[in-house]
Enzyme design. Structure first.
Site: not given
Ligand code: NOJ
Ligand code: CA
Length: 560
Positions: A221, A271
């Site tokens: 993310d 790993e």
């Molecule tokens: C991207 C994620 O896909 C989204 O749903 C989220 O709100 C933001 N990152 C923050 O983590």
């Protein structure tokens, strides 16, 4: 058409197979599950891990290679689970670690890999580190794991800078002692300080924790946000906005040294046998910058949102496909394709809306804000175009990321009352952003019954009346349904998978026609008039085909 599948030569299914060893991810079809909205096993209205385990036969029949599971960790759901309290546990409302093990085992037994979401840019404000940071004084090691700054003005009563969060509203939050912390997203999502060695070490522990449990890969993310370099005197928001984002030197986004983090992660991935994979969510300005995340020394693969952001337009599609395939050749990674996920208006709806040019809000979703769902939406045309675009995409080299419910041709749900909405993007941008709840409504499995078969209770987001008609039950026996199209296309895709190449075949400007190395062809008519169907054995079509005509807004696969 099903017969054609059985008589096709089996090509590229041994060493080159998408399932084979260390390279399984290169051309995988990956199905994203948003766990709270997939299937609810115990009737509390929230989808859960046992619900997923119970639906593994559905996933197997769909024909996907892997599942990408959005966060299932303990969370107060300030941002749909992307506010993580504990990276090495399961939200008790979704199950337990034993349930996770059972789910992994069931997926693996069905030949399906599992990619889990990892959220390194921020924790939740309930994470034990953040609680400790609040309890500790200014300048403490506990605060050093996050990004704290003294406020301006008397007693630090003003924010250190006027920065805006991605969800709207201020990006700095006071903690009551003159200090403020940074949050790119909701205030419940404090940003971590990746210069802190303990932060770095702890994420390696988390990667091993899930890899040891059998997880095959990670979706990373906000991968482009982790490395930050904040100068003593902070720039203003307008200064930030004018800084180049393609130099690797922006103080907040896509800094070059972010790749040092992922090189360390790669050490952990390697790993394992097969090495664990990763795909970066990196919103960066150029494909060149994006592909740095996809290097073999780093995460290995990165999302490419170009098609998701494009109109249904042959020219746009052609240049996006060409440039991304060229880029991935240069980097050695494989391209990714995606039309829908839990952050955007579903593509069957986007393609049924007036062109983006007329839209004033994000995602072309001003119609949602106006509260007019059906009137301005061309439901039939949107679905026709979505089916054509998806069939074209599934024929491309690289991996295809699919979002739960798109195989049912679901539309975005507009009919969610304000008091039942959950997304912080909605609450932080009154009248401007409808938020992302409309693509996160629990799936309809049956025509009728409690929450359309999602579970025995009321779904945590309200489902509209029309959901039953789009349910799995309503579609599964219908050969013309969108579910049947996905199943059949995915079966052909894994059977026909071949080298990651394509060759364009000459066609009209409104048509895209390409050939894969084994003679597998896709022809998409983006235009509004029918054309002559090119020669070849017809494998599958996104709409009905009558004689030797390829109708408007329709894609076919052929074998030559
Ligand atoms: C991207 C994620 O896909 C989204 O749903 C989220 O709100 C933001 N990152 C923050 O983590
Ligand atoms: Ca449940």
């Amino acid at each position: 058409m099903t017969n054609a599948l059985d008589t096709r030569p089996v090509t590229g299914t041994s060493e080159e197979s998408a399932h084979a060893g260390a390279t399984w991810w290169r051309q995988a079809a990956v199905y994203q599950i948003y766990p709270r909205s997939f299937a609810d096993s115990n009737g509390d209205g929230i989808g859960d891990l046992p619900g997923i385990t119970a639906r593994v036969p559905y996933l197997k029949e769909l024909g996907i290679d892997a599942v990408w599971l959005s966060p299932f960790y303990p969370s107060a759901l300030a941002d749909g689970g992307y506010d993580v309290d504990d990276y090495r546990d399961v939200d008790p409302r979704l199950g337990s670690l034993e349930d996770a093990d059972a789910m992994i085992a069931a997926l693996h037994a069905a030949g399906i890999k599992l990619i889990v979401d990892i959220v390194p840019n921020h924790t939740s404000d309930r994470h034990e580190w953040f609680r400790a940071a609040l309890a500790a004084p200014k300048g403490s090691p506990e605060r050093a794991r996050y990004i704290f700054r003294d406020g301006l003005g008397e007693n630090g009563g003003l924010p250190p800078a006027d920065w805006e969060s991605v969800f709207g509203g201020p990006a700095w939050e006071p903690v009551g002692d003159g200090q403020w912390y940074l949050h790119f997203f909701a205030k419940e999502q404090p940003d971590l300080n990746w210069q802190d060695p303990e932060v770095r070490a702890d994420f390696l522990t988390t990667l091993r924790f899930w890899s040891d449990r059998g997880v095959d890969g990670f979706r990373v993310d906000v991968a482009h946000g982790c490395a930050k370099d904040l100068p003593e005197v902070l720039p203003s928001q307008s200064e930030l906005d004018t800084m180049d984002q393609d130099t690797g030197l922006h103080p907040l986004w896509d800094r070059d040294e972010v790749h040092e983090i992922y090189a360390e992660w790669r050490g952990v991935f390697n790993e394992y046998d097969p090495p664990r994979t990763a795909v970066a969510e990196a919103w960066v300005p150029t494909p060149q910058r994006r592909h740095r995340y996809a290097s073999a020394e780093g995460l290995g693969q990165a999302f490419n949102f170009d098609l998701l952001e494009a109109d249904f337009d042959a020219n746009q599609f052609r240049s996006i496909i060409t440039s991304n395939l060229k880029q991935s050749k240069e980097t050695g990674s494989s391209t990714t394709w995606v039309f829908s996920n839990h952050d955007v208006v579903r593509h069957a709806t986007r393609y049924g809306l007036p062109p983006r040019g007329e839209s004033t809000t994000k995602h072309g979703a001003d119609w949602l804000l106006l509260g007019g769902t059906r009137p301005r939406l061309d439901v039939e045309g949107g679905l026709r175009r979505a089916r054509a675009a998806t069939l074209l995409m599934l024929g491309l080299p690289g991996s295809a990321y699919l979002y739960q419910g798109e195989e049912l041709g679901l539309n975005e749900v507009a009919e969610i009352p304000a008091n039942e909405r959950q997304d912080p993007a909605f609450f932080r941008n009154p009248g401007k952003d409808i938020g992302r709840d409309g693509c996160r409504v629990p799936l309809p499995w049956t025509r009728e019954g409690s929450s359309f078969g999602f579970g025995a209770g009321n779904a945590h987001l309200p489902q509209p009346e029309w959901f039953g008609g789009s349910s799995v039950e309503a579609q599964q026996a219908d050969p013309a349904s969108t579910l049947s199209l996905y199943r059949e296309a995915l079966a052909f895709r894994s059977r026909l998978q071949t080298e990651e190449d394509l060759e364009w075949v000459d066609s009209d400007a409104d048509v895209l026609h390409f050939r894969r190395p084994n003679g597998w062809e896709a022809v998409a008519n983006f235009g509004t008039k029918p054309i002559a169907l090119p020669e070849g054995d017809l494998l599958i079509a996104s709409g009905s085909i009558d004689g030797d005509v390829l109708p408007a807004e329709t894609t076919v696969w052929l074998m030559r």
